[in-house]
Design a protein around this motif. Structure first.
Motif, short mmCIF file in Angstrom:
data_model
loop_
_atom_site.label_atom_id
_atom_site.label_comp_id
_atom_site.label_asym_id
_atom_site.label_seq_id
_atom_site.Cartn_x
_atom_site.Cartn_y
_atom_site.Cartn_z
N VAL A 158 6.70 11.62 -0.29
CA VAL A 158 7.61 12.06 0.77
C VAL A 158 8.14 13.45 0.47
O VAL A 158 8.19 14.33 1.34
CB VAL A 158 8.77 11.05 0.93
N LYS A 159 8.52 13.67 -0.78
CA LYS A 159 9.07 14.97 -1.18
C LYS A 159 8.04 16.08 -1.09
O LYS A 159 8.34 17.20 -0.63
CB LYS A 159 9.63 14.87 -2.60
N GLU A 160 6.81 15.78 -1.50
CA GLU A 160 5.77 16.81 -1.53
C GLU A 160 5.25 17.21 -0.16
O GLU A 160 4.58 18.22 -0.01
CB GLU A 160 4.59 16.32 -2.39
N ASN A 161 5.57 16.40 0.86
CA ASN A 161 5.05 16.68 2.20
C ASN A 161 6.11 17.20 3.17
O ASN A 161 6.02 16.99 4.37
CB ASN A 161 4.37 15.43 2.76
N GLY A 162 7.10 17.89 2.61
CA GLY A 162 8.04 18.65 3.43
C GLY A 162 9.16 17.89 4.09
O GLY A 162 9.84 18.44 4.97
N ALA A 163 9.41 16.65 3.67
CA ALA A 163 10.47 15.88 4.32
C ALA A 163 11.86 16.46 4.04
O ALA A 163 12.76 16.34 4.88
CB ALA A 163 10.42 14.43 3.85
N VAL A 209 0.85 -1.19 0.00
CA VAL A 209 0.00 0.00 0.00
C VAL A 209 0.89 1.24 0.00
O VAL A 209 1.77 1.38 0.85
CB VAL A 209 -0.92 0.02 1.23
N PRO A 210 0.71 2.16 -0.95
CA PRO A 210 1.54 3.37 -0.99
C PRO A 210 1.37 4.21 0.27
O PRO A 210 0.31 4.19 0.91
CB PRO A 210 1.03 4.11 -2.23
N VAL A 211 2.41 4.92 0.60
CA VAL A 211 2.36 5.79 1.78
C VAL A 211 1.41 6.96 1.52
O VAL A 211 1.23 7.40 0.38
CB VAL A 211 3.77 6.31 2.12
N THR A 212 0.77 7.43 2.57
CA THR A 212 -0.16 8.56 2.45
C THR A 212 0.49 9.84 2.97
O THR A 212 1.49 9.79 3.70
CB THR A 212 -1.44 8.29 3.26
N GLY A 262 11.07 5.40 0.31
CA GLY A 262 11.57 5.78 -1.01
C GLY A 262 12.01 4.60 -1.85
O GLY A 262 11.90 4.62 -3.07
N LYS A 263 12.50 3.56 -1.19
CA LYS A 263 12.96 2.38 -1.91
C LYS A 263 11.79 1.57 -2.49
O LYS A 263 11.96 0.86 -3.47
CB LYS A 263 13.79 1.48 -0.99
N GLU A 264 10.63 1.69 -1.86
CA GLU A 264 9.49 0.88 -2.28
C GLU A 264 8.92 1.28 -3.63
O GLU A 264 8.56 0.42 -4.44
CB GLU A 264 8.38 0.94 -1.22
N SER A 265 8.83 2.57 -3.90
CA SER A 265 8.25 2.99 -5.18
C SER A 265 8.53 4.47 -5.45
O SER A 265 8.81 5.25 -4.54
CB SER A 265 6.73 2.78 -5.18
N GLU A 266 8.45 4.82 -6.72
CA GLU A 266 8.62 6.21 -7.13
C GLU A 266 7.47 7.06 -6.61
O GLU A 266 7.64 8.23 -6.29
CB GLU A 266 8.69 6.29 -8.66
N MET A 269 15.55 14.06 -3.27
CA MET A 269 14.65 15.14 -2.89
C MET A 269 15.08 16.49 -3.48
O MET A 269 14.34 17.45 -3.40
CB MET A 269 14.60 15.26 -1.37
N LEU A 270 16.27 16.55 -4.04
CA LEU A 270 16.74 17.80 -4.63
C LEU A 270 16.05 18.05 -5.97
O LEU A 270 15.71 17.09 -6.67
CB LEU A 270 18.25 17.73 -4.81
N PRO A 271 15.84 19.31 -6.36
CA PRO A 271 16.22 20.52 -5.61
C PRO A 271 15.25 20.82 -4.47
O PRO A 271 14.07 20.47 -4.55
CB PRO A 271 16.16 21.61 -6.67
N ILE A 272 15.75 21.45 -3.43
CA ILE A 272 14.92 21.82 -2.29
C ILE A 272 14.77 23.34 -2.24
O ILE A 272 15.48 24.06 -2.93
CB ILE A 272 15.55 21.32 -0.97
#
Length: 462
Positions: A194-199, A147-150, A184-188, A230-233
């Motif tokens: 993860v990137k879109e939620n400020g990590a 199940v993808p992360v939310t 991040g290893k599980e799927s694109e 995660m770049l560019p930040i």
């Protein structure tokens, strides 16, 4: 006849691309031993698709139940999910639908109040049971998807990481960073979430907070490895990564052979020239990059960073020359792949902007032979021609004679015939004029077998 995966792929291709040939082969008995199944497309069952399956039994006809088909692709669903309209789709297909900009249900065409996708475990278990039953004809059982992360889950992890960073809790920070890395290893798709939620910002804050902790190397390495995707930040994250302590720690990781650190530094330098000035102020930064190159001669990231440093701060040229950057770069040109050679040539070209740099390059006896050898072998010739033009123009004539002896004249003529940029064309023309003058004065004749240049006779200056 033994049916193999290759047979399956071949006949599937024939059926999809050349259906008439497939039918002919079937009639002639050319595909005996290859079982086929017929899948009905659409709810009406009016259209059938013949699909080869890995079985040597008699031909069978299998109808995929309509409730197991994705309403978008009519294919058997691998990861069924329910959307706000109550319709079940295969996750991959409905995500593509949403990513295309649609915010409606493909079946009902109603505007959705939420794009959230909830796994339909009931349908998934029914599909898995059907695949393993006699009705499924032995179709391989579809594994349970991850199940993808939310967004909520990512926000929760980031919140716990922020709190642990504020407390200075090394163990808790390590645990949260590892969770982000595993996601991040599980799927694109997970990486994007993860990137879109400020990590990215939270990780930068954590790196800065532990940058002066001598015992935090493992944590910092993990953070840097996650930051690579995660770049560019944003500017706030860049500020945290480019503090004196953070930059020092990144350089230390680079010195110890961490290629993720090399990538992060390169990305930071390309984002803002101010970062280049901050980097050049760090003691021993030149040694760190040279050590990185000596450890991995194909490290394009380090070459790119060196190029930025030389162009931005001319004082670094002298320090790099003292560390023998010229000989290191020239050796990389001998047998590296084109992408590395082109980046190494940009560094040499930047070095040749200074008088001290040109003298150092001219004294290396491998330079002219390698440049001539590479003229027609690399795609981007701008920097190569520029280096040759600079050292020939500033030299005492030996460089022009050496280039002529090795067959440069003909290769440069070919360059003009094939075509090149205006600035490069002017330099090539001037080089040809210099060579033509020497040929007339000294009776030089351009080599006819210039396609093969050997370096064995050239003595290395180091």
């Amino acid at each position: 006849m033994i049916t193999t995966d290759l047979n399956i792929k071949f006949y599937t291709y024939i059926y999809k691309c050349h259906p008439h040939l497939f039918s002919s082969l079937a009639r002639d008995g050319q595909i005996m031993g290859l079982s086929l199944r017929v899948r009905r497309r659409g709810g009406s069952g009016s259209k059938k698709e013949i699909i080869p399956v890995t079985s040597c039994s008699e031909e069978v006809e299998i109808t995929v139940p309509s409730q197991f088909q994705c309403p978008i692709s009519y294919e058997l669903m691998k990861d069924p999910v329910i959307i706000a309209s109550g319709i079940t789709y295969d996750r991959e297909n409905i995500e593509k639908w949403f990513e295309s900009g649609y915010q409606t249900c493909p079946v009902t065409n109603t505007v959705l109040t939420s794009l959230e996708q909830i796994p339909n475990h009931t349908i998934r278990r029914m599909i898995q049971g059907w695949c393993g039953s006699s009705l499924g004809g032995g179709i391989e059982r579809i594994p349970t998807p991850r199940v993808p992360v939310t967004s909520h889950q990512v926000s929760e992890i980031c919140g716990r990481l922020s709190a642990a960073t504020w407390r200075g809790d090394y163990a808790a920070c390590s645990e949260m960073v590892r969770k982000l890395k595993m996601l991040g290893k599980e799927s694109e798709r997970n990486r994007k979430c993860v990137k879109e939620n400020g990590a990215g910002l939270v990780l930068c804050v954590c790196l800065d907070a532990f940058s002066e902790n001598a015992n935090a190397s493992i944590l910092l390495e993990e953070i840097v490895s996650v930051l690579t995707w995660m770049l560019p930040i944003g500017s706030e994250g860049q500020t945290k990564l480019t503090t004196t302590s953070s930059f020092n720690r990144l350089v230390e990781l680079l010195r110890n052979g961490d290629q993720n650190a090399a990538f992060v530094i390169k990305e930071l330098l390309e984002l803002n020239v101010a970062h280049v000035h901050a980097l050049t102020k760090i003691n021993g930064v030149e040694e760190a990059f040279l050590k990185s190159l000596n450890r991995d001669s194909t490290c394009v990231n380090s070459l790119t960073s060196i190029h930025h440093m030389i162009l931005t701060n001319q004082e670094t040229v002298s320090r790099f020359l003292e560390l023998d950057l010229v000989n290191t770069t020239v050796e990389m040109l001998v047998d590296s792949e084109n992408s590395v050679c082109e980046k190494a040539l940009t560094v040499l070209n930047a070095i040749c902007e200074t008088k001290e740099g040109r003298e150092k390059v001219r004294r290396n006896e491998l330079v002219i032979p390698i440049l001539v050898k590479k003229i027609l072998k690399i795609t981007e010739k701008k920097d190569l021609v520029s280096v040759m033009w600079k050292i020939c123009k500033s030299g005492d004539g030996y460089e022009v004679e050496e280039a002529l002896r090795l067959g440069a004249f003909k290769k440069l003529v070919v360059m003009l015939q094939v075509g090149c940029g205006e600035g490069t064309k002017e330099k090539v023309t001037e080089l040809l004029k210099m060579m033509n003058k020497v040929m007339k004065m000294n009776g030089f004749v351009d080599r006819s077998d210039s396609s093969s240049i050997e370096f064995k006779h050239v003595k290395k200056p180091f």
